[in-house]
Enzyme design. Structure first.
Site, PDB file in Angstrom:
ATOM      1  N   GLY A  39     -10.786 -11.450  40.820  1.00 48.83           N
ATOM      2  CA  GLY A  39     -10.635 -10.577  40.292  1.00 48.83           C
ATOM      3  C   GLY A  39     -12.512 -10.636  39.425  1.00 48.83           C
ATOM      4  O   GLY A  39     -13.332 -11.323  39.499  1.00 48.83           O
TER       5      GLY A  39
ATOM      6  N   ASP B  62      -9.927 -25.908  39.019  1.00 55.39           N
ATOM      7  CA  ASP B  62     -11.001 -25.583  39.100  1.00 55.39           C
ATOM      8  C   ASP B  62     -12.762 -25.705  38.059  1.00 55.39           C
ATOM      9  O   ASP B  62     -13.038 -24.770  38.100  1.00 55.39           O
ATOM     10  CB  ASP B  62     -10.651 -24.149  39.929  1.00 55.39           C
TER      11      ASP B  62
END
Ligand SMILES: *[C@@H]1O[C@H](CO)[C@@H](O)[C@H](O)[C@H]1NC(C)=O
Ligand SMILES: *[C@@H]1O[C@H](CO)[C@@H](O)[C@H](O)[C@H]1NC(C)=O
Ligand SMILES: *[C@@H]1O[C@H](CO)[C@@H](O)[C@H](O)[C@H]1NC(C)=O
Ligand SMILES: *[C@@H]1O[C@H](CO)[C@@H](O)[C@H](O)[C@H]1NC(C)=O
Ligand SMILES: *[C@@H]1O[C@H](CO)[C@@H](O)[C@H](O)[C@H]1NC(C)=O
Length: 665
Positions: free
Chosen positions: A356, A469
């Site tokens: 987001g 990540d």
């Protein structure tokens, strides 16, 4: 008549015994760092004098443990010195720890123990994965349950009754298995599901110098100390320890599914049938007695229940109320966030990530925040989301971006983070203008900080978090250029598989992802280690992992570094801005970077070893093997999106849905 009387006697006896047992919920001892990373207790005996023979023996004995590569059982016990200068010591690693990791844990714990209990003739430290104790008295083979430390999880179990029904037999079984171990290892781990609820993962361990009976006694006592109602906890004693959690916190090869026998149904009430055979008057007498017994039992149970409860509530009240107020303190009102970000205005937008958009905000009290408005909705319910946020918010480390709270509104989920002013490492290492700011000391500090943050996520925190990540844009830098890892724990907040295994959902960025993860979806702490290695090489070289992509010979950063390493032209790897003098630290960092990106997953070091390799030049480094090939991706594939998102992905490997979606932060 006689049997009824003896029953009454038994009940009375049981009540007395239970009342005697109950006080074992004693107040524990010892101090812990926050999060229970380390707990220690320095005993108040006659001190030794700094620099004397006792200290000398102590130091050499303890360092012989952390450098002993002979015994690989994770258990060390020995003594050194004579008479009043004799030191006895025991060190024990958690039973599932590989030797290199064990040694690194012992080294760090020993260091903390010697520092914090200096001049104490007797002391103990429990780290999450090891225990070290020493004394001037004989300690071998003696069951010792004091001092002890209780570390309950702050979160209650979903359904405490059901939970307890599984937990107690699970701990009993594991304790029995641990006690049956040999003289090198007394350890057992396993898991069992709570019907309709969590899965409990647990372990039991004794120092293997205990004989079977002493180990069993120690663990039996410890089970009573574990308390109830919480979804995790540890009880640490010198001779044994127990731990349980609702997530897998040990090497899955160390423990398997444990069959919990179904609970024994309560014995049938004293049979009225028996009574029927006897005379009418006798029947009445028996009924009266039964009623009396039942009444007495219920009454005493109620009294007992309230006594225990009172005691427990007293002990746990603080934690419980803390817990509820914790969730409350983490919840932000949507209007507050909306006005803090000026209605999520574009001017306040810091970036668009995979989960987001991120906005900068300013609260009424003047505090700056970073607001992540989640675009994807997980299937998780609000309650689970709150639980996970509460857990992740408790991960606090100076090298992690702190999660301050969350905000829920119909259809909206928002995470609120501390605002880190200096943007990301991405900007600093690759941006040609800011480039010059990063001298060697700063880079070295950044590498060390990332390593410590990751170590905390992997091993030291209560949750075991694999980042999945790790890349420069997820390393933020504060005013003092201290690195802070961002976006950890997202898998938890999106209910993906946690600890390790095969996954359907790959979250990561090409180039930074270990090949076994990118190709097979197999992730573990070692895939984070790979990403860390790539980061280290990027920080040293000032080159992006994929910056070689358009060159003719298609050599990537890893192969480039590897070739120069092999050809002894290491200086070529370094950022031209740093080439003035290739120091030993630089050499070691390149070496460590190459160890981390090795193709062979098992050869990559653990984060604990990386931290010790970085902090001590005397730790010898193994010779790296060939790095994994850089994963080329086909730029004509369906990975679309803005510049940054080109290399990022979030691929569902579900056969039914072949969508591939750009995924950037
Ligand atoms: C050891 O001492 C240091 C400095 O006094 C303190 O910050 C740290 O919390 C102590 N560690 C433990 C485990 O008590
Ligand atoms: C560890 O190894 C040493 C040397 O091989 C041996 O003397 C000792 O008994 C072993 N066991 C323990 C528990 O330290
Ligand atoms: C940790 O390991 C290093 C290198 O082996 C050693 O120099 C140091 O003394 C060790 N620390 C302790 C406390 O054993
Ligand atoms: C068991 O522990 C007790 C101390 O609690 C000790 O006296 C005894 O010797 C131990 N038993 C064995 C067989 O080592
Ligand atoms: C510990 O508890 C188990 C099960 O409750 C029991 O079978 C065992 O005998 C106990 N051990 C000792 C030494 O009391």
């Amino acid at each position: 008549m006689g049997s009824s009387r003896s029953m009454l006697f038994f009940i009375t006896l049981a009540i007395i015994i239970l009342n005697l047992v109950a006080p074992t919920m004693a107040q524990d001892d010892g101090t812990c760092t926050h999060e229970g990373e380390y707990c220690l207790k320095c005993s108040d005996t006659v001190p030794y004098t700094a620099g004397d023979k006792y200290q000398e023996n102590l130091n050499s004995l303890l360092s012989s443990f952390s450098s002993n590569t002979q015994n690989n059982s994770g258990f060390y016990s020995s003594s050194r010195g004579q008479d009043s200068n004799k030191v006895n010591a025991i060190a024990l690693c958690r039973g599932d720890l590989p030797q290199d990791s064990c040694q690194a844990w012992l080294n760090r714990s020993t260091h903390i123990l010697l520092q914090n209990c200096s001049t104490h003739k007797e002391a103990i430290i429990w780290a999450e994965r090891c225990m070290v104790r020493y004394s001037h008295e004989v300690i071998f083979g003696i069951e010792q349950t004091d001092p002890f430390k209780r570390l309950p999880s702050p979160n209650p179990a979903k359904n405490p009754q059901q939970f307890e029904v599984v937990l107690t037999p699970l701990l009993d079984i594991l304790s029995e298995r641990a006690a049956a171990g040999d003289s090198l290892k007394k350890f057992a781990a396993g898991h069992a599901p709570v019907p309709g609820g969590e899965t409990i993962y647990a372990l039991a361990q004794c120092t293997p110098d205990m004989d079977k009976k002493n180990c069993s006694t120690c663990l039996n006592k410890t089970i009573l100390d574990i308390g109830g109602g919480m979804n995790g906890g540890r009880v640490l004693k010198p001779s044994c320890n127990l731990r349980y959690e609702i997530y897998s916190f040990f090497d899955s090869r160390a423990g398997s599914l444990v069959d919990i026998p179904p609970p024994v149904p309560p014995p049938p009430a004293p049979a009225p049938e028996e009574a029927k055979k006897k005379g009418n008057t006798k029947q009445t007498v028996i009924i009266i007695i039964v009623v009396l017994v039942v009444f007495v039992t219920i009454f005493s149970s109620i009294c007992f229940f309230f006594r225990v409860r009172k005691r427990r509530v007293k002990l746990e009240q603080d934690e419980n109320s803390e817990d509820i107020s914790l969730v409350e303190s983490l919840q932000y009102d949507f209007e507050t966030i909306r006005s803090a970000t000026d209605d999520f205005s574009d001017a306040n937008k810091l970036g668009q990530g995979g989960f987001g958009a991120v906005y900068k905000g300013k609260l009424a009290n003047g505090r700056y925040i970073a607001v992540k408005r989640l675009s994807k909705n997980s299937e998780q319910g609000d309650r689970e989301f709150k639980t996970e946020v509460t857990l992740v918010a408790q991960l606090q480390h100076r090298n992690l971006v702190r999660l301050l709270g969350f905000c829920l509104k119909a259809g909206e989920r928002i995470l609120i983070y501390e605002y880190v002013p200096n943007t990301s490492l991405n900007h600093f290492i690759f941006d040609t203008t800011d480039h010059a700011h990063l001298d060697w000391e700063t880079r070295y500090k950044i590498i060390g900080g990332i390593a410590r943050g990751l170590l905390y996520l992997h091993e030291d925190s209560r949750l075991r978090i694999i980042h999945r990540d790790l890349k420069p844009s997820n390393i933020l830098l504060d005013e003092d250029m201290n690195p802070k890892i961002a976006d950890f724990g997202m898998a938890r907040l999106f209910m993906m598989d946690q600890t390790q295994g095969d996954t359907q959902t790959i979250v990561g960025t090409y180039g930074y992802m270990a090949p076994e993860y990118a190709i097979h979806g197999r992730f573990s702490v070692k895939s984070d280690i790979f990403s860390f290695g790539v980061l280290v090489l990027e920080i040293l070289s000032g080159k992006r992992i994929n910056s070689f992509r358009n060159r003719e010979n298609e050599e990537d950063l890893l192969s480039y570094a590897w070739r120069n390493w092999r050809d002894n032209t290491v200086a070529n790897i370094m950022d031209p801005k740093l080439r003035t003098g290739l120091g030993i630290e630089m050499m070691r960092c390149i070496h460590i970077g190459l160890l981390c990106v090795q193709e062979n997953v098992a050869s990559r070091p653990s984060m604990a070893s990386v931290v010790s390799m970085l902090s001590s030049h005397s730790v010898t480094l193994s010779v790296p093997s060939r790095p994994a090939y850089y994963l080329q991706y086909n730029s004509g594939s369906d990975l679309t999106g803005s510049d940054e998102s080109k290399n990022s992905m979030h691929v569902s490997r579900n056969k039914n849905s072949d969508f591939t979606e750009p995924y950037a932060r």
